[in-house]
Write an enzyme that holds these catalytic residues in place. Sequence first.
Site, short mmCIF file in Angstrom:
data_model
loop_
_atom_site.label_atom_id
_atom_site.label_comp_id
_atom_site.label_asym_id
_atom_site.label_seq_id
_atom_site.Cartn_x
_atom_site.Cartn_y
_atom_site.Cartn_z
N ARG A 48 -5.53 -13.29 -4.72
CA ARG A 48 -5.76 -14.73 -4.94
C ARG A 48 -5.83 -15.50 -3.63
O ARG A 48 -6.52 -16.51 -3.54
CB ARG A 48 -4.63 -15.31 -5.81
CG ARG A 48 -4.55 -14.73 -7.19
CD ARG A 48 -3.29 -15.17 -7.88
NE ARG A 48 -2.11 -14.87 -7.08
CZ ARG A 48 -0.87 -15.15 -7.41
NH1 ARG A 48 -0.62 -15.75 -8.56
NH2 ARG A 48 0.14 -14.85 -6.63
N HIS B 143 5.59 8.24 -5.68
CA HIS B 143 5.40 8.73 -4.32
C HIS B 143 6.27 9.94 -3.99
O HIS B 143 5.99 10.68 -3.07
CB HIS B 143 5.59 7.60 -3.28
CG HIS B 143 7.01 7.17 -3.14
ND1 HIS B 143 7.56 6.17 -3.90
CD2 HIS B 143 7.99 7.61 -2.33
CE1 HIS B 143 8.82 6.02 -3.54
NE2 HIS B 143 9.11 6.87 -2.61
N LYS C 41 5.64 14.14 -1.64
CA LYS C 41 6.46 14.72 -0.56
C LYS C 41 6.24 16.23 -0.51
O LYS C 41 6.16 16.90 -1.55
CB LYS C 41 7.94 14.41 -0.79
CG LYS C 41 8.25 12.94 -0.55
CD LYS C 41 9.71 12.66 -0.83
CE LYS C 41 10.00 11.18 -0.72
NZ LYS C 41 9.97 10.72 0.67
N GLU D 246 21.32 6.86 -1.49
CA GLU D 246 20.89 5.97 -0.40
C GLU D 246 22.13 5.51 0.32
O GLU D 246 23.13 5.17 -0.33
CB GLU D 246 20.21 4.72 -0.96
CG GLU D 246 18.85 4.95 -1.56
CD GLU D 246 17.76 5.08 -0.51
OE1 GLU D 246 18.05 4.83 0.68
OE2 GLU D 246 16.65 5.44 -0.89
N ASP E 146 15.00 2.38 -11.75
CA ASP E 146 14.42 2.51 -10.42
C ASP E 146 14.27 3.97 -10.01
O ASP E 146 13.30 4.32 -9.34
CB ASP E 146 15.34 1.77 -9.41
CG ASP E 146 14.71 1.68 -8.04
OD1 ASP E 146 13.50 1.42 -7.96
OD2 ASP E 146 15.44 1.87 -7.04
N HIS F 239 11.43 9.32 -10.40
CA HIS F 239 11.66 10.36 -9.39
C HIS F 239 12.57 11.50 -9.86
O HIS F 239 12.24 12.67 -9.72
CB HIS F 239 12.28 9.76 -8.12
CG HIS F 239 11.59 8.53 -7.63
ND1 HIS F 239 10.22 8.41 -7.60
CD2 HIS F 239 12.08 7.37 -7.12
CE1 HIS F 239 9.90 7.23 -7.10
NE2 HIS F 239 11.01 6.58 -6.81
N LYS G 298 22.23 9.17 3.10
CA LYS G 298 20.93 9.21 2.45
C LYS G 298 20.52 10.67 2.32
O LYS G 298 20.34 11.36 3.32
CB LYS G 298 19.91 8.46 3.32
CG LYS G 298 18.48 8.49 2.80
CD LYS G 298 17.57 7.81 3.83
CE LYS G 298 16.10 7.96 3.48
NZ LYS G 298 15.67 7.14 2.38
N1 LIG Z 1 6.24 -2.46 -1.40
C1 LIG Z 1 6.69 -1.23 -1.65
O1 LIG Z 1 7.26 -0.55 -0.80
C2 LIG Z 1 6.49 -0.61 -3.01
C3 LIG Z 1 7.05 0.63 -3.25
C4 LIG Z 1 6.84 1.23 -4.50
C5 LIG Z 1 6.09 0.57 -5.44
N2 LIG Z 1 5.58 -0.67 -5.17
C6 LIG Z 1 4.79 -1.34 -6.20
O2 LIG Z 1 3.51 -1.66 -5.69
C7 LIG Z 1 3.05 -2.91 -6.20
C8 LIG Z 1 2.76 -3.84 -5.03
O3 LIG Z 1 3.92 -4.00 -4.26
P1 LIG Z 1 4.06 -5.13 -3.15
O4 LIG Z 1 5.40 -4.94 -2.57
O5 LIG Z 1 2.87 -5.12 -2.26
O6 LIG Z 1 4.03 -6.43 -4.04
P2 LIG Z 1 3.93 -7.93 -3.58
O7 LIG Z 1 3.83 -8.03 -2.09
O8 LIG Z 1 5.00 -8.68 -4.28
O9 LIG Z 1 2.57 -8.38 -4.28
C9 LIG Z 1 1.29 -7.92 -3.90
C10 LIG Z 1 0.31 -9.07 -4.02
O10 LIG Z 1 0.17 -9.39 -5.40
C11 LIG Z 1 -0.05 -10.79 -5.51
N3 LIG Z 1 1.02 -11.35 -6.37
C12 LIG Z 1 2.33 -11.42 -6.13
N4 LIG Z 1 2.98 -11.99 -7.14
C13 LIG Z 1 2.07 -12.28 -8.05
C14 LIG Z 1 2.12 -12.87 -9.33
N5 LIG Z 1 3.28 -13.26 -9.87
N6 LIG Z 1 0.99 -13.04 -10.01
C15 LIG Z 1 -0.16 -12.64 -9.46
N7 LIG Z 1 -0.28 -12.08 -8.23
C16 LIG Z 1 0.82 -11.88 -7.55
C17 LIG Z 1 0.05 -11.40 -4.15
O11 LIG Z 1 -1.26 -11.56 -3.66
P3 LIG Z 1 -2.05 -12.92 -3.92
O12 LIG Z 1 -1.08 -14.02 -4.12
O13 LIG Z 1 -2.88 -13.07 -2.68
O14 LIG Z 1 -2.87 -12.63 -5.13
C18 LIG Z 1 0.76 -10.34 -3.35
O15 LIG Z 1 0.39 -10.37 -1.99
C19 LIG Z 1 4.17 -3.40 -7.12
O16 LIG Z 1 3.87 -3.01 -8.43
C20 LIG Z 1 5.39 -2.67 -6.62
O17 LIG Z 1 6.34 -2.50 -7.64
C21 LIG Z 1 5.76 -1.26 -3.97
#
Ligand SMILES: NC(=O)c1ccc[n+]([C@@H]2O[C@H](COP(=O)([O-])OP(=O)(O)OC[C@H]3O[C@@H](n4cnc5c(N)ncnc54)[C@H](OP(=O)(O)O)[C@@H]3O)[C@@H](O)[C@H]2O)c1
Length: 515
Positions: free
Chosen positions: A63, A203, A207, A241, A260, A265, A370
């Site tokens: 967005r 993920h 590994k 952890e 979680d 996992h 960990k």
């Molecule tokens: N980060 C990690 O290490 C990690 C690890 C394992 C799994 N995940 C999974 O991977 C996915 C992405 O993770 P992330 O950490 O990158 O998430 P994030 O930073 O919270 O969100 C990714 C993007 O989605 C959009 N967004 C956020 N909240 C929103 C909302 N309420 N409605 C619509 N758009 C929204 C935002 O982009 P815009 O506002 O520009 O649209 C944001 O930059 C999630 O499902 C998370 O559970 C992440």
Amino acid sequence: MQFAAQPFELEDRSPQMRVPEGCAIVIFGATGDLTGRMIVPALFSLQQRGLLPDDFAIVGFSRSKWNTAVFREEMETAVREYAGAMTIDGTAWADFAQRLHYISGNYGSREDFEQLAELLGRVSDEHSCGGNYVFYLSTPPSVYSDVIQQLGAVGLHQANGENSSWRRVVIEKPFGRDLATAQTLNAQIANVFAETQTYRIDHYLGKETVQNILVFRLANHIFEPLWNRRYVDHVQITASESIGIEHRAGYYEESGAMRDMFQNHLLQLYSLVAMDPPVVFDAEEVGAEKIKVLRATRPIPLTQIDQWAVRGQYGPGWARGEYVKGYREEENTDPHSNRETFAALKLYIDNWRWEGVPFYLRSGKSMTKKVTEIAIQFKRVPHLLFGLTPADALNPNAIVIRVQPNEGFSLQFRVKSPGQTIRVHQVSMNFDYESLFNGEAPPAYETLLLDILRGDRTLFAHKEWIEYAWALITPIIEAWESSPASNFPNYEAGSWGPPEADALIAMDGRSWRRP
Ligand SMILES: NC(=O)c1ccc[n+]([C@@H]2O[C@H](COP(=O)([O-])OP(=O)(O)OC[C@H]3O[C@@H](n4cnc5c(N)ncnc54)[C@H](OP(=O)(O)O)[C@@H]3O)[C@@H](O)[C@H]2O)c1
């Protein structure tokens, strides 16, 4: 004791070695943490190692009102920060950057997805992607169903015409928050994409050691004959952890250790360790064997839940050399929170291989160290010849599979200590990837991304597996959420978890390993 690598390798003729076809990868949530920290650095690293096709492009969709120039700048900063030890020269970056494109849009807007389709057509022509698209959903889960629906609405889910191009969808974790929500999400995906187009990320499965579990078991003749109820006393799977929840209170207050770690996992590791050999090593056959493990797993008797599943929450304590806060004092947590930061579970598999062998699983935050490991604990020898003390008798043979840190294996057995009397000594033979193969295993996201591009779903969770996993875990979560724990916090930060976990295993005359 150490292992030496044989100086030859079997030539790999498997489908996994195919160079991926040209394609465009669309990342939804392209402004987010995961895109900048994991996905794009992994793609850059793969390209630098010559593992990506020449014809590929990346399209960010979010967005935020970024444009292609901003996306390229942001990704350059991210790659420089997160691409590990890799040196990034200007030419390499320039070649990668010209493949990056960005479009701003709303996840539920058909018009915006029509524009995405148009842009993708142009990008595919410019970079010769052949109309092959990967749709990577890296947004919060609340957005998944909108994106999937809109992809279907504008026809991006299926390749047009007679050519053999393909479309794939990648879903991040968490996949649902209970059985009902996982089933709904599976149904929403199935309305638009076939299961063979769907890649559910865990993920852990990327590994190296996790993949090696099957090679270790099935490419050697010496372990598999022992891998059953006749020789194995019990199995312990630990994922601890040393850090707390850090700044993720919002996520963790909703999630907890069971959601979680266990549903994905730990149950994946459990399935890989317990499964029967597949007929061939491919996604369908490996997936089918893993599903059988969960189908054969005895449901937890909810009337005696405490004898099968225990929960914990960390209080203040000494961890990592400093005094740290308890969970309820962490920023943005509820001071009366009932959320579990630790869980332990005992499971039985009712089949011929494992009848009567308990599998103990535990995972927690703010613990002593960990570590993620699977320990196969063997039965004691039938007769002790050497006058061992009862203490000696407590250490039977074990195979320990270390998933992190220092990925590798260790085999624990007994030898005679030097001297004129017979004294028995426990030793361990260790194999670790880094020292033997001169370097770290590839990061999990690189492995998984490459598999997606190659069309290999072996390391991704199957629809049915996900639902069996949730069916096992959901009743426990519901029971815990409907009856708040009266004794939280019940373990100190920096410890190995609550006394209830020790009691769970001690009830069977066993104890947890201290890895
Ligand atoms: N980060 C990690 O290490 C990690 C690890 C394992 C799994 N995940 C999974 O991977 C996915 C992405 O993770 P992330 O950490 O990158 O998430 P994030 O930073 O919270 O969100 C990714 C993007 O989605 C959009 N967004 C956020 N909240 C929103 C909302 N309420 N409605 C619509 N758009 C929204 C935002 O982009 P815009 O506002 O520009 O649209 C944001 O930059 C999630 O499902 C998370 O559970 C992440």
